[in-house]
Design a protein around this motif. Structure first.
Motif, PDB file in Angstrom:
ATOM      1  N   UNK A   1     -87.570 -48.555  -5.566  1.00  0.00           N
ATOM      2  CA  UNK A   1     -87.473 -47.140  -5.213  1.00  0.00           C
ATOM      3  C   UNK A   1     -88.799 -46.616  -4.679  1.00  0.00           C
ATOM      4  N   UNK A   2     -89.904 -46.907  -5.358  1.00  0.00           N
ATOM      5  CA  UNK A   2     -91.215 -46.368  -4.963  1.00  0.00           C
ATOM      6  C   UNK A   2     -91.647 -46.928  -3.614  1.00  0.00           C
ATOM      7  N   UNK A   3     -91.368 -48.191  -3.359  1.00  0.00           N
ATOM      8  CA  UNK A   3     -91.728 -48.785  -2.069  1.00  0.00           C
ATOM      9  C   UNK A   3     -90.936 -48.138  -0.940  1.00  0.00           C
TER      10      UNK A   3
ATOM     11  N   UNK B   1     -99.140 -39.032  -5.929  1.00  0.00           N
ATOM     12  CA  UNK B   1     -98.846 -38.437  -7.238  1.00  0.00           C
ATOM     13  C   UNK B   1     -97.357 -38.228  -7.412  1.00  0.00           C
ATOM     14  N   UNK B   2     -96.671 -37.911  -6.315  1.00  0.00           N
ATOM     15  CA  UNK B   2     -95.218 -37.751  -6.385  1.00  0.00           C
ATOM     16  C   UNK B   2     -94.546 -39.099  -6.618  1.00  0.00           C
ATOM     17  N   UNK B   3     -95.070 -40.148  -5.995  1.00  0.00           N
ATOM     18  CA  UNK B   3     -94.512 -41.482  -6.210  1.00  0.00           C
ATOM     19  C   UNK B   3     -94.669 -41.935  -7.651  1.00  0.00           C
ATOM     20  N   UNK B   4     -95.808 -41.606  -8.257  1.00  0.00           N
ATOM     21  CA  UNK B   4     -96.029 -41.970  -9.659  1.00  0.00           C
ATOM     22  C   UNK B   4     -95.019 -41.253 -10.553  1.00  0.00           C
ATOM     23  N   UNK B   5     -94.807 -39.979 -10.305  1.00  0.00           N
ATOM     24  CA  UNK B   5     -93.822 -39.216 -11.085  1.00  0.00           C
ATOM     25  C   UNK B   5     -92.415 -39.745 -10.861  1.00  0.00           C
ATOM     26  N   UNK B   6     -92.075 -40.033  -9.616  1.00  0.00           N
ATOM     27  CA  UNK B   6     -90.751 -40.556  -9.308  1.00  0.00           C
ATOM     28  C   UNK B   6     -90.553 -41.959  -9.870  1.00  0.00           C
ATOM     29  N   UNK B   7     -91.631 -42.755  -9.933  1.00  0.00           N
ATOM     30  CA  UNK B   7     -91.555 -44.073 -10.557  1.00  0.00           C
ATOM     31  C   UNK B   7     -91.177 -43.930 -12.027  1.00  0.00           C
ATOM     32  N   UNK B   8     -91.838 -42.991 -12.716  1.00  0.00           N
ATOM     33  CA  UNK B   8     -91.542 -42.783 -14.132  1.00  0.00           C
ATOM     34  C   UNK B   8     -90.102 -42.314 -14.318  1.00  0.00           C
ATOM     35  N   UNK B   9     -89.661 -41.392 -13.493  1.00  0.00           N
ATOM     36  CA  UNK B   9     -88.280 -40.901 -13.589  1.00  0.00           C
ATOM     37  C   UNK B   9     -87.286 -42.018 -13.296  1.00  0.00           C
TER      38      UNK B   9
ATOM     39  N   UNK C   1     -80.445 -43.964  -8.582  1.00  0.00           N
ATOM     40  CA  UNK C   1     -80.131 -42.676  -9.214  1.00  0.00           C
ATOM     41  C   UNK C   1     -81.049 -41.549  -8.751  1.00  0.00           C
ATOM     42  N   UNK C   2     -82.342 -41.776  -8.738  1.00  0.00           N
ATOM     43  CA  UNK C   2     -83.270 -40.720  -8.332  1.00  0.00           C
ATOM     44  C   UNK C   2     -83.098 -40.417  -6.844  1.00  0.00           C
ATOM     45  N   UNK C   3     -82.876 -41.443  -6.047  1.00  0.00           N
ATOM     46  CA  UNK C   3     -82.641 -41.238  -4.614  1.00  0.00           C
ATOM     47  C   UNK C   3     -81.361 -40.430  -4.391  1.00  0.00           C
TER      48      UNK C   3
END
Length: 130
Positions: free
Chosen positions: A42-44, A52-60, A103-105
């Protein structure tokens, strides 16, 4: 708006740390590794966001992959049976990969506001308002 300082930012509460640890250790290692892999996928693919948004989205994405792994595994089992006639027992690790990557996407897609129509959420929950 002040810049986000991740290193010197607010410290997480002990409750949040304990919940994160319990979420991680309550799953089998293969499910954890699969959720991690799905989060990386997902992050890639989320190159249009700041770091910073990628880090948050990675955690989610990781949390969604871990918590919804059984749901997505059952969903994939049902889909394989309905679409292809194959009675597969999909492991929770596969469900974790799919859940973390998709899911996040999917939630981000549903919240995007097209120019005229508004987001999918706006169209269904604010029918009377204009």
């Amino acid at each position: 708006m002040a810049p986000l300082n991740i290193i010197n930012g607010p410290k997480p509460s002990p409750v949040a740390i304990n919940m994160a640890i319990l979420t991680i250790i309550s799953h089998e290692p293969d499910t954890f590794i699969a959720a991690f892999a799905g989060s990386i996928i997902f992050v890639v693919s989320a190159i249009d966001f700041a770091i910073w948004a990628r880090i948050s989205l990675f955690a989610a994405s990781m949390i969604v992959g871990l918590t919804c792994s059984e749901f997505f595994a059952q969903l994939l089992s049902k889909l394989s049976d309905k679409l292809f006639g194959l009675a597969l027992d999909v492991p929770s690790g596969v469900g974790a990969v799919v859940g973390a990557a998709a899911a996040v996407r999917l939630l981000m897609y549903l919240s995007i506001k097209p120019k005229k129509a508004g987001s999918v959420f706006d169209r269904h929950f604010r029918k009377g308002e204009k």
